[in-house]
Design an enzyme around this catalytic site. Sequence first.
Site, PDB file in Angstrom:
ATOM      1  N   ASP A 161     -20.076 -23.269  -8.182  1.00 24.92           N
ATOM      2  CA  ASP A 161     -19.056 -23.258  -8.950  1.00 24.92           C
ATOM      3  C   ASP A 161     -18.880 -23.796 -10.323  1.00 24.92           C
ATOM      4  O   ASP A 161     -17.899 -24.129 -11.092  1.00 24.92           O
ATOM      5  CB  ASP A 161     -17.603 -23.808  -8.379  1.00 24.92           C
ATOM      6  N   CYS A 221      -0.202 -20.212  -1.737  1.00 26.11           N
ATOM      7  CA  CYS A 221      -0.650 -18.881  -1.324  1.00 26.11           C
ATOM      8  C   CYS A 221      -1.708 -19.202  -0.158  1.00 26.11           C
ATOM      9  O   CYS A 221      -1.905 -18.271   0.699  1.00 26.11           O
ATOM     10  CB  CYS A 221      -1.189 -18.220  -2.551  1.00 26.11           C
TER      11      CYS A 221
END
Length: 372
Positions: A132, A242
């Site tokens: 990442d 979420c």
Amino acid sequence: MPDLRDLLRTQAADLGFSICRFASAAEPWSAGERLAHFVEAGRHGDMGWMETTLERRSHPTSMWPGARTAIVLGMNYGPDEDPLPEMADRSAGYISVYARGDDYHEVIKGRLKTLAGQVAARLKADVKVFVDTAPLMEKPLAQRAGLGWQGKHTNLLSRDHGNWLFLGVILTAAEITPDSEETEHCGTCTACLDACPTNAFPAPFQLDARRCLSYLTIEHAGPWPVEFRPLTGSRIYGCDDCLAVCPWNKFAQGAREARFLAREASITPRLGDLASLDDGAFRALFPKSPIRRIGRDRFVRNVLYAIGNSGDAGLVGVASTLTSDASPLVRGAAVWALSRLLDGPAFAALRDDRQSGETDAEVLAEWAGSEA
């Protein structure tokens, strides 16, 4: 001879990875086109690096033409308890589950390098590792390798680990037989879309980062748009709404890696204590943590927005003190917090007292625009 992939999976498991699968790094895909549309629409917000690296990010071979296989690994970081009740608590700060322990970049990168060294030695092929921090689209590669699929919230979702997987990738010039790609299993569920406090999803499988609380608390450097400040609640670093509501989490397990376990300082921390941190105390409170990346001023800005949402008059004192902070970002956030905690006459009196000595245009705008 045992299958090469089985050997690598065993070695990966020994290094603490929860899953290890393989995908072609050279075949065409549509992920690059989707990313281009995302950037063209301006949905990346202040993350200018997404625009400057767009071409390299569009496909693994755009970054490294010699890449042939992606070894995609996941490490579980699931919480021991459902984080949703914590997010509803306005009296304490909420820190995203992923940031409660050590920085996953540091934990995973060293182990990827160890595994990559074994791959290079065994296959006599070049390798590169990614966690990442480089222009590589890990989530589409993870779906192609079969770790999971990108859900309607655009995050990777696994039938075995729910939403809670850190990803790492080893690209190699060697050809390794790929695993089967995972298909989408969201069905008609819209729990993640419905849970978003800021309506950051224009449509299923699409995200507008400019409206996302994770983006605002972490990536956005300046004052937030006023419309999003009341919506952050007590979220001071990241947002798990979420993720936490996904029904697939019923199969998730708690993190096994000790360095991912939550530190005491990251579980329901008191807002007044956090707002009082200077730079040294901020760094000392979050050693080896990804939270340190945003710096003290941006972190205290987030805390002050949460203080403004707390309804706790006992926090007026600390917010008032921070209207004299050295950082204009902090001073402006303190003004907004006070506009929410004080009644009209009290706020007007404070404004008249403090505004006269203010020189920063953005802070003056906060005083002028805030209404109790």
